[in-house]
Design a protein around this motif. Structure first.
Motif, PDB file in Angstrom:
ATOM      1  N   VAL A   1       0.892  -1.270   0.103  1.00 51.08           N
ATOM      2  CA  VAL A   1      -0.200  -0.136   0.182  1.00 51.08           C
ATOM      3  C   VAL A   1       0.879   1.405  -0.033  1.00 51.08           C
ATOM      4  O   VAL A   1       2.002   1.346   0.660  1.00 51.08           O
ATOM      5  CB  VAL A   1      -0.989  -0.004   1.472  1.00 51.08           C
TER       6      VAL A   1
ATOM      7  N   THR B   1      -3.752   4.395  -1.596  1.00 58.51           N
ATOM      8  CA  THR B   1      -4.722   5.045  -0.831  1.00 58.51           C
ATOM      9  C   THR B   1      -4.062   5.634   0.391  1.00 58.51           C
ATOM     10  O   THR B   1      -3.217   5.443   0.763  1.00 58.51           O
ATOM     11  CB  THR B   1      -5.750   3.801  -0.287  1.00 58.51           C
ATOM     12  N   SER B   2      -4.698   6.964   0.640  1.00 55.95           N
ATOM     13  CA  SER B   2      -4.131   7.613   1.509  1.00 55.95           C
ATOM     14  C   SER B   2      -4.853   8.109   2.851  1.00 55.95           C
ATOM     15  O   SER B   2      -6.166   7.839   2.921  1.00 55.95           O
ATOM     16  CB  SER B   2      -4.275   9.249   1.074  1.00 55.95           C
ATOM     17  N   ALA B   3      -4.130   8.011   3.891  1.00 56.64           N
ATOM     18  CA  ALA B   3      -4.514   7.937   5.218  1.00 56.64           C
ATOM     19  C   ALA B   3      -5.418   9.446   5.561  1.00 56.64           C
ATOM     20  O   ALA B   3      -6.140   9.484   6.120  1.00 56.64           O
ATOM     21  CB  ALA B   3      -3.632   7.997   6.420  1.00 56.64           C
TER      22      ALA B   3
ATOM     23  N   THR C   1      -9.320   3.819   2.512  1.00 60.52           N
ATOM     24  CA  THR C   1      -8.346   3.233   3.353  1.00 60.52           C
ATOM     25  C   THR C   1      -8.773   2.402   4.481  1.00 60.52           C
ATOM     26  O   THR C   1      -8.324   1.051   4.466  1.00 60.52           O
ATOM     27  CB  THR C   1      -7.262   4.337   3.986  1.00 60.52           C
TER      28      THR C   1
ATOM     29  N   TYR D   1     -10.549  -0.736   2.788  1.00 52.52           N
ATOM     30  CA  TYR D   1      -9.514  -1.599   2.249  1.00 52.52           C
ATOM     31  C   TYR D   1      -8.768  -2.483   3.231  1.00 52.52           C
ATOM     32  O   TYR D   1      -8.774  -3.760   3.040  1.00 52.52           O
ATOM     33  CB  TYR D   1      -8.319  -0.749   1.294  1.00 52.52           C
TER      34      TYR D   1
ATOM     35  N   LEU E   1       0.150   6.742   7.077  1.00 55.76           N
ATOM     36  CA  LEU E   1      -0.322   5.583   6.458  1.00 55.76           C
ATOM     37  C   LEU E   1      -0.193   4.375   7.191  1.00 55.76           C
ATOM     38  O   LEU E   1      -1.262   3.671   7.436  1.00 55.76           O
ATOM     39  CB  LEU E   1       0.172   5.336   5.102  1.00 55.76           C
TER      40      LEU E   1
ATOM     41  N   ILE F   1      -3.204   1.915   9.185  1.00 59.46           N
ATOM     42  CA  ILE F   1      -3.697   0.754   8.829  1.00 59.46           C
ATOM     43  C   ILE F   1      -3.443  -0.077   9.961  1.00 59.46           C
ATOM     44  O   ILE F   1      -4.275  -1.106  10.237  1.00 59.46           O
ATOM     45  CB  ILE F   1      -2.438   0.320   7.784  1.00 59.46           C
TER      46      ILE F   1
END
Length: 168
Positions: free
Chosen positions: A13, A42-44, A51, A54, A76, A80
């Motif tokens: 990612v 994908t961006s935080a 995000t 996903y 990020l 996650i």
């Protein structure tokens, strides 16, 4: 121990397309080790809902390790890690005027209970993230363990040959 599936085991990612040049090293290393992976941008900060979605569905897709690369002071990898119990490996990217120190600190300085394994800033870190992911997977998949063993043996052989052939 399980047989390695053909579906992606690792998610690579990155926060934006500008991170792709650095994260290419991670993808190349996964290919070299024959570990299936998927890639997501994908961006935080710019796409936080996407995000989260996903990451929260990663385990359902068979993902077992997530590698997250981001520059600037992006969070990020931490975002996650906040949304999964899968191992997360953060790759700080040197894209800001602070040459990756901001990314390093925002990746490595996680609060207790939400760990992110953090590798070196930049290309070397991206490659090492995939090797670390492979070592994690090797605990479950003997064929990956064998490929990691051979990779390390080849690394040693190459270092010895370079040393033996070095001339001033």
């Amino acid at each position: 121990m399980a047989k390695q599936p053909t579906t992606p085991l690792v998610a690579v990612v990155m926060g934006s397309t500008s991170d792709a040049e650095i994260m290419k090293g991670s993808m190349e290393q996964l290919k070299a080790l024959n570990i299936p992976y998927e890639v997501k941008i994908t961006s935080a900060h710019r796409t936080p809902d996407q995000t989260r979605e996903y990451v929260m569905t990663a385990m359902d897709r068979g993902i077992e390790v997530i590698i997250a690369g981001a520059g600037w002071s992006a969070h990020l990898a931490g975002v996650i890690a906040a949304h999964t119990t899968l191992p997360v490996i953060g790759v700080p990217i040197d894209s800001s005027v602070l040459q990756g120190m901001d990314a390093l600190l925002s990746t490595v300085q996680m609060p207790p209970g939400i760990p992110v394994a953090t590798v070196a800033i930049g290309k070397g870190g991206a490659k090492n993230a995939s090797i670390l992911a492979a070592q994690i997977l090797a605990l479950k998949y003997p064929d990956i363990a064998e490929r990691i063993k051979k990779f390390r043996e080849d690394l040693t052989k190459e270092a010895v040959e370079k040393g033996d052939n070095w001339k001033e």
